[in-house]
Design an enzyme around this catalytic site. Structure first.
Site, PDB file in Angstrom:
ATOM      1  N   SER A   1       4.768   2.742   7.623  1.00 13.77           N
ATOM      2  CA  SER A   1       4.409   1.524   6.900  1.00 13.77           C
ATOM      3  C   SER A   1       5.576   0.988   6.075  1.00 13.77           C
ATOM      4  O   SER A   1       6.219   1.729   5.347  1.00 13.77           O
ATOM      5  CB  SER A   1       3.239   1.801   5.948  1.00 13.77           C
ATOM      6  OG  SER A   1       2.036   1.850   6.635  1.00 13.77           O
TER       7      SER A   1
ATOM      8  N   HIS B   1       0.814  -1.217   0.000  1.00 15.44           N
ATOM      9  CA  HIS B   1       0.000   0.000   0.000  1.00 15.44           C
ATOM     10  C   HIS B   1       0.850   1.271   0.000  1.00 15.44           C
ATOM     11  O   HIS B   1       0.352   2.359  -0.288  1.00 15.44           O
ATOM     12  CB  HIS B   1      -1.005  -0.004   1.160  1.00 15.44           C
ATOM     13  CG  HIS B   1      -0.434   0.281   2.515  1.00 15.44           C
ATOM     14  ND1 HIS B   1      -0.128  -0.704   3.418  1.00 15.44           N
ATOM     15  CD2 HIS B   1      -0.119   1.441   3.126  1.00 15.44           C
ATOM     16  CE1 HIS B   1       0.333  -0.174   4.528  1.00 15.44           C
ATOM     17  NE2 HIS B   1       0.358   1.146   4.383  1.00 15.44           N
TER      18      HIS B   1
ATOM     19  N   ASP C   1      -0.091  -7.598   1.382  1.00 17.92           N
ATOM     20  CA  ASP C   1       0.363  -6.205   1.499  1.00 17.92           C
ATOM     21  C   ASP C   1       1.883  -6.117   1.559  1.00 17.92           C
ATOM     22  O   ASP C   1       2.444  -5.348   2.338  1.00 17.92           O
ATOM     23  CB  ASP C   1      -0.257  -5.523   2.719  1.00 17.92           C
ATOM     24  CG  ASP C   1      -0.141  -4.001   2.640  1.00 17.92           C
ATOM     25  OD1 ASP C   1       0.107  -3.477   1.533  1.00 17.92           O
ATOM     26  OD2 ASP C   1      -0.276  -3.337   3.689  1.00 17.92           O
TER      27      ASP C   1
END
Length: 529
Positions: free
Chosen positions: A246, A140, A170
Site C-alpha cells: 500500500s 491508511h 486515502d
C-alpha cells in the site's frame, strides 16, 4: 422483482449500495523517475520467432513487448521506500484472558479493569515525489501511527513526519530531512491504454524492493468498501500486489507514476491478479495541496443517496436508471433549505447529467463552498429545479456520526406497544404518538407510520422489515395515518402496478424498499410473528 435485501442494505453504513467481496486495503508499490526509456510502438505478432528444441536462443518477443524490465527497475528503485509504523491502541484486558500481559477476569486487573495500551506495528510502501524529502503514501498506512520510519533501498532509515493527509481519497504526504533524494513524477499527459505494460514496486510482506509486472486491466473501477469510493475512479492492474504494498506507485514504461496502489480483491487475502490504484491525476491534485499545507475542502449539500436500482425504478414507474435516489435530507442543511425531499431523484447538476450516486458526490465535491449549485430532480414524474448553496463538507468521522444518527440498534417493540390497524401488504402500522416513540425508541424528528407487526410470509417479512421500522413515504408520498397508507396501496393495486416503493427509516437512516403488491393479496388478513 429482483433479489432486494433490506437487511443487507441496512448493514451498509455508507448508505451507498454495492460492495466488493474480499476487498483488502493493503496493496501498493513505489518507484523513481526515468529518462531515455523508450516505449516500443505496439504492433502485431508477425515478428515473433519460435526456437527449435534444444536451441538456447530465447524466443524473440513480439514488437511492443519489452525483452526485460531490468533497466526500468534499476532506474526507479532508488526512490522506492518501505514505511514502518508503530502506534498504540487501548485493549480491554478481559478480552484476552491467559495471554501474556493480560489478566484473567476476576483476578487483579481482570474484568472491570481499565483498558491497557498495546503497541501495534504496521508496514507499507511509499515513494519520493521531490528531491527534498516529500513522500507520498496511503493514508491508511500511517493512520494512527505515533512513530513513522522510512527505509531506503540502501537500508538507511529516516524518521518521517506527516505533512498532510486526506482520508477521503486515502492519500497522505510525509517529509524526511535531507536533500538530493531520487524522486518520481506523475504521468499527467499521456494515459496508458488498457493492455499497456506496467511495473509495480513496493514492500509486500516486508520484502522491500519487490518488483512485479503486468498490464492495465481496466479504468473507472468503483470500490465501495475502500473508503475512497466517492472520489476515486480506480485504475485496475494485474501486476502482483499484496499486503504491505500500500502507498507505492505503479509505473508506465517511461518510469512515470500512473497510479498509487491501494487495494486488492481476493478470496484468500493474497494477490489474485486484481489490484487497484488511485490514478495519477487524482493523486497529483491532492498531494500538491497537501505539500503546501492546504486543507482539502469539498462541497456539501447534506443528503444521503443510493443508486436507482431496477427494483426501485419499477416501483416508481421510472425506466431511466441514471441519477441518484435521495433517501434522506439533513435537517437544516443546504439541500433541506433549498427544498429537496427524500424520494427525489437527482438527474442533473449545473446542467450536466448525473449517472450515479458516485458521479453526484464527485460533482458536488468539486464545487467551492458558497457556490450556487443548480440541481434538477425528478419528483412525482416531473422535473423540479432547485438552487442549493454549497457548504463545507464535514470530516469523514463527522459524516459517519451524522449517518448513524446516534440511534440505538434495537427498535423492537416494547411490551405494552399498542396494536396497529388492519394489516396492508403484510404490514400493521400506526401513527407515531408519544407513547409509540417511547415504546419503539423513535427520535422526535422521525415522521411517518411505525410498523407494529409484520407477516413473516409477506414480501416485507422476507426482506427483513421488522416492528419499530418507520414508513416515511409510500410511492413518494408522505404518510401520517394508516388510512393514508391503505389508500396509496389500494390506488396502486387498482392501477395494476406490480410493486410499491416504501422509504423506511431504521436507526435514524432512510432506505428505499420495493415491495411486491401482488404476492401478498391472499396473506394480508392477519399478521403473524
Amino acid at each position: 422483482m429482483g433479489n432486494w435485501n433490506f437487511k443487507a442494505l441496512l448493514k451498509n453504513k455508507s448508505m451507498i449500495a454495492g460492495s466488493v467481496v474480499g476487498l483488502v486495503l493493503g496493496a501498493g508499490v513505489a518507484g523513481a523517475a526515468v529518462s531515455g526509456l523508450g516505449q516500443a510502438e505496439s504492433a502485431g505478432f508477425d515478428g515473433a520467432k519460435l526456437v527449435k528444441a534444444g536451441d538456447l536462443t530465447p524466443v524473440s518477443p513480439p514488437a511492443g513487448a519489452p525483452l526485460s524490465f531490468a533497466d526500468l527497475i534499476e532506474h526507479v528503485s532508488p526512490a522506492v521506500v518501505s514505511i514502518e509504523t508503530t502506534g498504540k491502541i487501548k485493549v480491554d484486558p478481559s478480552d484476552f484472558p491467559g495471554l501474556p500481559g493480560f489478566s484473567v477476569p476476576g483476578q487483579d486487573g481482570g474484568a472491570g479493569a481499565p483498558p491497557k495500551e498495546q503497541e501495534v506495528r504496521g508496514a507499507g510502501s511509499g515513494f519520493f515525489i521531490t528531491a527534498d524529502g516529500y513522500i507520498v503514501t496511503n493514508n491508511h498506512v500511517i493512520d494512527g501511527a505515533d512513530d513513522i520510519t522510512v527505509k531506503l533501498t540502501n537500508d538507511k532509515e529516516l524518521k518521517a513526519k506527516v505533512v498532510g493527509r486526506d482520508p477521503a481519497t486515502d492519500l497522505a504526504v510525509l517529509k524526511v530531512e535531507g536533500n538530493d533524494f531520487p524522486f518520481v513524477r506523475f504521468e499527467l499527459d499521456h494515459k496508458p491504454r488498457v493492455g499497456d505494460w506496467v511495473v509495480a514496486m513496493g514492500n509486500p510482506f516486508n520484502f522491500s524492493n519487490t518488483a512485479t509486472a503486468g498490464i492495465v486491466s481496466a479504468y473507472g473501477r468503483d470500490l465501495h468498501d475502500s473508503g475512497a469510493a466517492d472520489y476515486v475512479d480506480y485504475l485496475q492492474i494485474d501486476a502482483a500486489i499484496n499486503r504491505g504494498n500500500s502507498g507505492g506507485p505503479t509505473f508506465d514504461m517511461y518510469g512515470k507514476v500512473i497510479g498509487i496502489n491501494t487495494a486488492i480483491v481476493t478470496p484468500s487475502g493474497a494477490n489474485a491478479g486484481v489490484g487497484f490504484a488511485i490514478p495519477a491525476d487524482v493523486a497529483a491534485k491532492i498531494t500538491t495541496k497537501l505539500m503546501k499545507g492546504e486543507v482539502i475542502q469539498r462541497g456539501y449539500v447534506g443528503i444521503s443517496i443510493l443508486p436507482l436500482t431496477k427494483d426501485v425504478a419499477d416501483s416508481l414507474g421510472v425506466t431511466d436508471l441514471d441519477g441518484a435516489y435521495v433517501t434522506d435530507v439533513n435537517k437544516g442543511g443546504p439541500a433541506d433549505k433549498a427544498g429537496m425531499q427524500p424520494g427525489d431523484i437527482v438527474r442533473t447538476v449545473n446542467g450536466a447529467e448525473v449517472k450515479s450516486p458516485t458521479d453526484l458526490t464527485r460533482r458536488i465535491a468539486d464545487v467551492q463552498v458558497g457556490d450556487k449549485v443548480n440541481v434538477g430532480v425528478l419528483r412525482g414524474g416531473k422535473m423540479v429545479n432547485l438552487t442549493i448553496t454549497a457548504a463545507l463538507r464535514p470530516s469523514e468521522d463527522q459524516l459517519s456520526s451524522l449517518l448513524n444518527g446516534g440511534k440505538p440498534d434495537d427498535n423492537s417493540a416494547g411490551p405494552n406497544a399498542p396494536a396497529g390497524a388492519a394489516p396492508v401488504i403484510g404490514l400493521s402500522v400506526k401513527a407515531i404518538t408519544p407513547d409509540a416513540r417511547r415504546a419503539y425508541g423513535l427520535g422526535e424528528d422521525i415522521k411517518g407510520l411505525v410498523i407494529s407487526d409484520v407477516d413473516d410470509n409477506s414480501d416485507a417479512g422476507q426482506k427483513g422489515v421488522k416492528p419499530g421500522d418507520v414508513i416515511v413515504q409510500a410511492n413518494g408520498q408522505p404518510v401520517a395515518t394508516p388510512a393514508d397508507f391503505a389508500r396509496i396501496v389500494a390506488d396502486m393495486q387498482k392501477a395494476g402496478r406490480p410493486s410499491i416503493l416504501l422509504l423506511i427509516n431504521r436507526d435514524g437512516r432512510n432506505v428505499p424498499l420495493p415491495l411486491n403488491l401482488k404476492a401478498n393479496d391472499a396473506k394480508t388478513d392477519g399478521a403473524k410473528k
